[in-house]
Design an enzyme around this catalytic site. Sequence first.
Site, mmCIF file in Angstrom:
data_model
loop_
_atom_site.group_PDB
_atom_site.id
_atom_site.type_symbol
_atom_site.label_atom_id
_atom_site.label_comp_id
_atom_site.label_asym_id
_atom_site.label_seq_id
_atom_site.Cartn_x
_atom_site.Cartn_y
_atom_site.Cartn_z
ATOM 1 N N ASP A 123 -138.093 -49.020 -71.035
ATOM 2 C CA ASP A 123 -137.006 -49.765 -70.410
ATOM 3 C C ASP A 123 -137.514 -50.642 -69.265
ATOM 4 O OD1 ASP A 123 -134.588 -50.727 -69.611
ATOM 5 O OD2 ASP A 123 -133.766 -48.814 -68.957
ATOM 6 N N ASP A 159 -135.307 -57.433 -70.890
ATOM 7 C CA ASP A 159 -134.967 -56.007 -70.836
ATOM 8 C C ASP A 159 -135.138 -55.333 -72.196
ATOM 9 O OD1 ASP A 159 -133.966 -53.525 -70.320
ATOM 10 O OD2 ASP A 159 -131.933 -54.173 -69.865
#
Length: 425
Positions: A87, A270
């Site tokens: 992440d 992201d």
Amino acid sequence: MWHLSHIVLAILIWRNNVALCNSIVSLSLYAKEYRRPGLTHSCAQCDQSRSSVKNAVQIDQNGSDISYYVDIQLGSDSSSVFSVVVDTGSYDLWVYSESCTNISCVSHRQFGPEKSTTLEVFYDKSFSISYGQGQVSGIAATDYVEIAGYNMSMGFGLAVDVANSFNAFPVDGILGLSASDVQINGYPSIMTVLADGGLISREVFAIDLGTGVDPNGGSISLGGVDTSRFTGDISFVDVATTQGLWIVGVDDCYVNGKAENFSNKLALIDTGTTLILIPSDDALQIHKDLVGSAGVVRTDGINYVIACNTTTELAFGFGGVQWTIDPSDYIGNTYDADGNCVTNIQGVSVNGTSTWLMGASFLKGIYTVYDKDNMRVGFAAKGAGGNDIYRTSNPTSSVSAESMTLTASTKSLTMISMSTTPEGE
């Protein structure tokens, strides 16, 4: 400060071709496709099968290009292997604590003193992270973490109180890979620990997310790039803000080569979010051009429905280079029996009207490089034989526990949940 993740529950689905209604969907829809890796191997061996470089480890997923994760080994027992989300949109590393007894914890791998003789738990140092579907809170700890053949002592969180909505989420925690250190209780990030301990000479990591149909899977390399994963040169764009995330300037969006004439837009890069999230006005403009004059865009302002067989070319520009998204990546799940699909681009404001979020629907088609030393993001075409500007030899020593420092401050961080569309809707 925004913390973003693809841990998502809320979706919008079309009802009777008239209106879109809000519906809560359990992540158990995804769990049936999930296959946990075995517990009999060390992560020191994870990088042998699909990577050409020592400092890389395989990125796996659930087969639907929704959730991307790596295996890490924690503590003194080589069987303590945990699958954690890769992440770049959040800061923290955390896993489920063995002292947690609610359903969300016991349905996943858990970690604690019974699993490791080298674990040190700091019961007076707590953390709390609020997600869209509920809260994760717990205590701070340090232990040895092994990833891609590197072994280091570092701090992370042990989640002891987890919302029930995490029950079916098919991984054991999150590995935050933000652009700056804002870790739980002031712990340095994994990249800082690697660099400070001499395991890598540069705070650089690179990611190929891979796709469910790619037999070679994905990969993350720590300390440099994997030239077997990309071709040509890397195009770099400087990080545009001081928020501690990988946010860069957007040149524009292009539909069939035509510029949409967006200006002053930023994008958060992201890997922890599945979809592309764009403020509703921007998303509507893009979808209108995707269908053209002969088509009709159906939307509730968040989700968009277009023909499944759409072949319109869509590209996003960064640093003077346009990166095309294959239609199979921007067209999502089947919507109805008439050949319509929901797209993987949603009308969602992330941080005001100027910020877009480029999730896996965009990133899985390119190779990305995250350079903390120079605060920049690199993009490259997938392939083999790229230009390795980070070529270097990496030491093989481990980081000792003495290198760890703690602070008494407790950070209460907020994460926004993002929407996605499950298969079969």
